[in-house]
Design a protein around this motif. Structure first.
Motif, mmCIF file in Angstrom:
data_model
loop_
_atom_site.group_PDB
_atom_site.id
_atom_site.type_symbol
_atom_site.label_atom_id
_atom_site.label_comp_id
_atom_site.label_asym_id
_atom_site.label_seq_id
_atom_site.Cartn_x
_atom_site.Cartn_y
_atom_site.Cartn_z
ATOM 1 N N ALA A 11 42.893 19.364 32.657
ATOM 2 C CA ALA A 11 42.127 18.334 31.303
ATOM 3 C C ALA A 11 42.244 18.293 30.235
ATOM 4 O O ALA A 11 42.201 17.027 29.070
ATOM 5 N N SER A 12 42.367 19.675 29.088
ATOM 6 C CA SER A 12 42.731 19.788 28.302
ATOM 7 C C SER A 12 44.050 19.927 27.502
ATOM 8 O O SER A 12 44.638 18.905 27.085
ATOM 9 N N PHE A 13 44.873 19.734 28.847
ATOM 10 C CA PHE A 13 46.416 19.473 28.725
ATOM 11 C C PHE A 13 46.484 17.752 28.757
ATOM 12 O O PHE A 13 47.210 17.409 28.046
ATOM 13 N N GLN A 14 45.963 16.950 29.475
ATOM 14 C CA GLN A 14 45.744 15.644 29.715
ATOM 15 C C GLN A 14 45.467 15.135 28.203
ATOM 16 O O GLN A 14 46.012 14.407 27.520
ATOM 17 N N ASN A 15 44.650 16.210 27.954
ATOM 18 C CA ASN A 15 44.313 15.386 26.430
ATOM 19 C C ASN A 15 45.237 15.287 24.794
ATOM 20 O O ASN A 15 45.886 14.415 24.409
ATOM 21 N N ALA A 16 45.544 16.957 25.034
ATOM 22 C CA ALA A 16 46.953 17.434 24.417
ATOM 23 C C ALA A 16 47.893 16.381 24.501
ATOM 24 O O ALA A 16 48.546 15.851 23.770
ATOM 25 N N TRP A 17 48.425 15.926 25.530
ATOM 26 C CA TRP A 17 49.704 15.292 25.700
ATOM 27 C C TRP A 17 48.992 13.493 25.303
ATOM 28 O O TRP A 17 50.303 13.832 24.585
ATOM 29 N N ASN A 18 48.378 13.213 25.574
ATOM 30 C CA ASN A 18 48.522 11.623 25.208
ATOM 31 C C ASN A 18 48.217 11.553 24.122
ATOM 32 O O ASN A 18 48.456 10.431 22.924
ATOM 33 N N ALA A 19 47.554 13.413 22.969
ATOM 34 C CA ALA A 19 47.675 13.026 21.689
ATOM 35 C C ALA A 19 49.057 12.835 21.357
ATOM 36 O O ALA A 19 49.136 13.085 19.850
ATOM 37 N N GLU A 20 50.289 13.178 22.356
ATOM 38 C CA GLU A 20 51.556 13.557 21.267
ATOM 39 C C GLU A 20 51.708 12.683 21.631
ATOM 40 O O GLU A 20 52.796 11.777 22.703
ATOM 41 N N PRO A 21 52.726 11.823 20.410
ATOM 42 C CA PRO A 21 53.357 10.351 20.561
ATOM 43 C C PRO A 21 54.744 10.662 20.851
ATOM 44 O O PRO A 21 56.349 10.240 21.763
ATOM 45 N N ASP A 22 55.313 11.793 20.937
ATOM 46 C CA ASP A 22 56.683 12.315 21.333
ATOM 47 C C ASP A 22 56.860 12.199 22.355
ATOM 48 O O ASP A 22 58.079 12.446 23.620
ATOM 49 N N LEU A 23 55.798 12.756 23.127
ATOM 50 C CA LEU A 23 55.595 13.391 24.629
ATOM 51 C C LEU A 23 55.434 11.797 25.642
ATOM 52 O O LEU A 23 55.897 10.836 26.145
ATOM 53 N N SER A 24 53.682 11.808 25.307
ATOM 54 C CA SER A 24 53.145 9.876 25.686
ATOM 55 C C SER A 24 54.163 8.959 25.180
ATOM 56 O O SER A 24 54.620 8.473 26.290
ATOM 57 N N GLY A 25 54.202 9.248 24.053
ATOM 58 C CA GLY A 25 55.181 7.837 23.375
ATOM 59 C C GLY A 25 56.611 7.577 24.078
ATOM 60 O O GLY A 25 56.516 6.053 24.324
ATOM 61 N N GLU A 26 57.085 8.587 24.125
ATOM 62 C CA GLU A 26 58.398 8.495 24.741
ATOM 63 C C GLU A 26 58.506 7.573 26.057
ATOM 64 O O GLU A 26 59.318 7.503 26.515
ATOM 65 N N LEU A 27 57.548 8.452 26.551
ATOM 66 C CA LEU A 27 57.827 8.565 27.717
ATOM 67 C C LEU A 27 57.405 7.445 28.693
ATOM 68 O O LEU A 27 57.831 6.845 30.138
ATOM 69 N N ALA A 28 56.285 6.184 27.453
ATOM 70 C CA ALA A 28 56.236 5.130 27.577
ATOM 71 C C ALA A 28 56.926 3.875 27.511
ATOM 72 O O ALA A 28 57.260 2.875 28.569
ATOM 73 N N LYS A 29 58.028 4.494 26.824
ATOM 74 C CA LYS A 29 59.611 4.194 26.813
ATOM 75 C C LYS A 29 59.908 3.570 27.853
ATOM 76 O O LYS A 29 61.074 2.312 28.208
ATOM 77 N N ILE A 30 60.030 4.317 28.844
ATOM 78 C CA ILE A 30 61.047 4.547 29.886
ATOM 79 C C ILE A 30 60.119 4.028 30.746
ATOM 80 O O ILE A 30 61.151 4.617 32.403
ATOM 81 N N GLY A 31 58.523 4.112 31.321
ATOM 82 C CA GLY A 31 57.905 3.694 32.410
ATOM 83 C C GLY A 31 57.656 4.905 33.021
ATOM 84 O O GLY A 31 58.038 4.962 34.127
#
Length: 131
Positions: A11-31
């Motif tokens: 759960a903590s990893f999920q929050n950290a993942w979503n707070a990192e645009p170079d991770l969640s944001g970049e992956l969002a760009k490719i769906g």
């Protein structure tokens, strides 16, 4: 600190993942959509799961038999080392070729050749270090 890959840790990893645009944001760009398991070599199943939808981690917790797109395994000492000092591209490549990092499910070679996925994959290890 919660046990590595426990429901609380995930759960903590999920929050950290979503707070990192170079991770969640970049992956969002490719769906990017995946169920990612994390665990230890030699065990029958991963301990934790992260569900990612369009780059965003939408749920995380203890693994309970969900289908997986990726299942990353290493021994506890290797995971702890990466959490203390996140690996670089060369370090992960060496870990994969020496079988310190194993993919029970998923294609490391195909993923690492795609820069749209390789960068976020590398970033996920530094995000783990924040948990």
């Amino acid at each position: 600190m919660a046990d590595l890959f426990s429901a609380e840790w995930m759960a903590s990893f999920q929050n950290a993942w979503n707070a990192e645009p170079d991770l969640s944001g970049e992956l969002a760009k490719i769906g990017f959509n995946s169920n990612i398991g994390y665990g230890f070599k030699g065990e029958d199943a991963p301990r934790g799961i992260l569900v990612v939808e369009n780059g965003v981690a939408t749920s995380a917790g203890a693994y309970a038999g969900q289908p997986l797109n990726w299942d990353l395994r290493a021994d506890a000492a290797t995971w702890q080392g990466w959490i203390s000092k996140p690996p670089g591209m060369m370090g992960l490549g060496m870990a994969y070729t020496s079988k310190k990092l194993q993919f029970a499910v998923g294609d490391y070679a195909a993923m690492i050749k795609d820069p749209r996925m390789a960068g976020p994959f590398m970033k996920s290890f530094s995000v783990m270090a924040r948990v």
